[in-house]
Enzyme design. Sequence first.
Site, PDB file in Angstrom:
ATOM      1  N   CYS A  62      -1.696  -5.209  -1.821  1.00  0.00           N
ATOM      2  CA  CYS A  62      -1.708  -4.283  -2.951  1.00  0.00           C
ATOM      3  C   CYS A  62      -0.443  -4.397  -3.807  1.00  0.00           C
ATOM      4  O   CYS A  62       0.672  -4.225  -3.297  1.00  0.00           O
ATOM      5  CB  CYS A  62      -1.854  -2.858  -2.419  1.00  0.00           C
ATOM      6  N   ARG A  91     -10.316   9.669  -2.752  1.00  0.00           N
ATOM      7  CA  ARG A  91     -10.036   8.293  -2.356  1.00  0.00           C
ATOM      8  C   ARG A  91      -8.746   8.228  -1.546  1.00  0.00           C
ATOM      9  O   ARG A  91      -7.786   8.930  -1.853  1.00  0.00           O
ATOM     10  CB  ARG A  91      -9.949   7.394  -3.590  1.00  0.00           C
ATOM     11  N   SER A 101       2.542   5.202  -7.069  1.00  0.00           N
ATOM     12  CA  SER A 101       3.589   4.212  -6.803  1.00  0.00           C
ATOM     13  C   SER A 101       4.818   4.382  -7.687  1.00  0.00           C
ATOM     14  O   SER A 101       5.955   4.287  -7.206  1.00  0.00           O
ATOM     15  CB  SER A 101       3.027   2.798  -6.953  1.00  0.00           C
ATOM     16  N   TYR A 139      -7.034  -5.281 -13.539  1.00  0.00           N
ATOM     17  CA  TYR A 139      -8.102  -4.667 -12.742  1.00  0.00           C
ATOM     18  C   TYR A 139      -9.266  -4.245 -13.637  1.00  0.00           C
ATOM     19  O   TYR A 139     -10.432  -4.339 -13.242  1.00  0.00           O
ATOM     20  CB  TYR A 139      -7.556  -3.474 -11.952  1.00  0.00           C
TER      21      TYR A 139
END
Length: 445
Positions: free
Chosen positions: A155, A228, A247, A296
């Site tokens: 990731c 999630r 993050s 993405y």
Amino acid sequence: ASARGRDGGRRGVMMGMVMVVSTAGGGFFGGPRGRAVTVATTSSSRVPQGRQPHPLRRGTKVKTFSSSSSSSKESNKGFGLLEWAGDLVPQPLVVKTTKFAWKEAWKTMTRELAPQDGLGAYTRPNDAFVLGEDEFRDSTKVPTSGLFLYTGNACPWCHRVSFAVKLLGLDSRVRCVQLEDDAERATRGGWIIAGRDKKRDPCFLASDLREVYERGQRGKSSPGYVGRCTAPVLVDGNAKRILSNNSTNILRCLNHLAAGASREDWGAVNLWPAQLEDEIEEMNGYLYSNLNNAVYQAGFSTTQDAHDAAASKVFDCLDRLEAVLSEREFLMGDKITASDLLLLPTLCRFDAAYAVLFKCSRRRVTDYPQLTSWMQRMFELEGSHETFDLEAAKQSYYKQLFPLNPSGIVPYGPTLSDLGVDNGLDRKVVRRGSPEFLSRVHLAP
């Protein structure tokens, strides 16, 4: 076989292998389709030009293989639908039905993996746990020790914070818990504690990330988390509660922690120097919208227009960054900031994953000399190689994102060396606290 002609005054040399093939018919190399092809290899490494060894001469090994794979005993043709399609079952019907069913199944699985808007563009869900700016500085909200950071190698969002722990020198205060992505073994999402070994999670003794989320909810004493289960996750091990799963927010928290609690003799690294804070925030937002998240969006799009819109943003961004780095060592000047840590994980995965799997294939990062040089400088920093394994990340992207790659086949290359990054044992390492390291970073006041 390879040969050099006599032009230029050089004598011709035939090396290694001679292929002897029938010239009758019009198949492979002039041979009829389905006819066996004889390959003769000579034990001599040099054969004079124009003198080919006879296939059955002593010292010659002969191997025969079929130039056609038409034999039903040797090849798997599936149901063979296209061989008996005709008036009864028209070929167009077979093809259209199969394409429709395949595409609808792919769309359904992709939407489960990556939620879509009405135009088929990926929309990333909001993070459930985010610390406020005032909480960073409050030791009652964010302790100076006993922190656990759950990260997975594949990731890029995890990569930025795991590298920050090394760069900021927080190893003794933040314990990283390694995750693996394996949707077949996870109870929700894709992350499990490495090997599903509860002993590797000293905070919750969890076997996967869902258990961490359920046990670490703030203000709730019972399981029941709905949402999630994404990584990275920063946890207060003393209070057994999740602090953040964003993050950039975690990176901010780590930066404050380093400035206040982990000073070395020479000071502490500061990724958000006050004089550059506005510029850093602007760059961080630009990187997120046009590169970090855009790759993405390109990869998870379910319509051509959505993919093209996202991919065009990606390459406009790379072009702009190439221009910026032609004048600077790092994104904000001659020293590293948070923006560089946000860029690195995307760039070092780009050629191996995003250019292929996400179809952002207009250019590679290695086609940009300034971006490549910048990436080389970043990988010279101590901790950079320890926090990223490119081969393992490739295995994850191509095997775990199965709606995008149902075959599970992993491309051959590239390696870090192919990307221009020195990965040898004798590579240059800029160690924390060294004069060169201090010349590359901002120090906290």
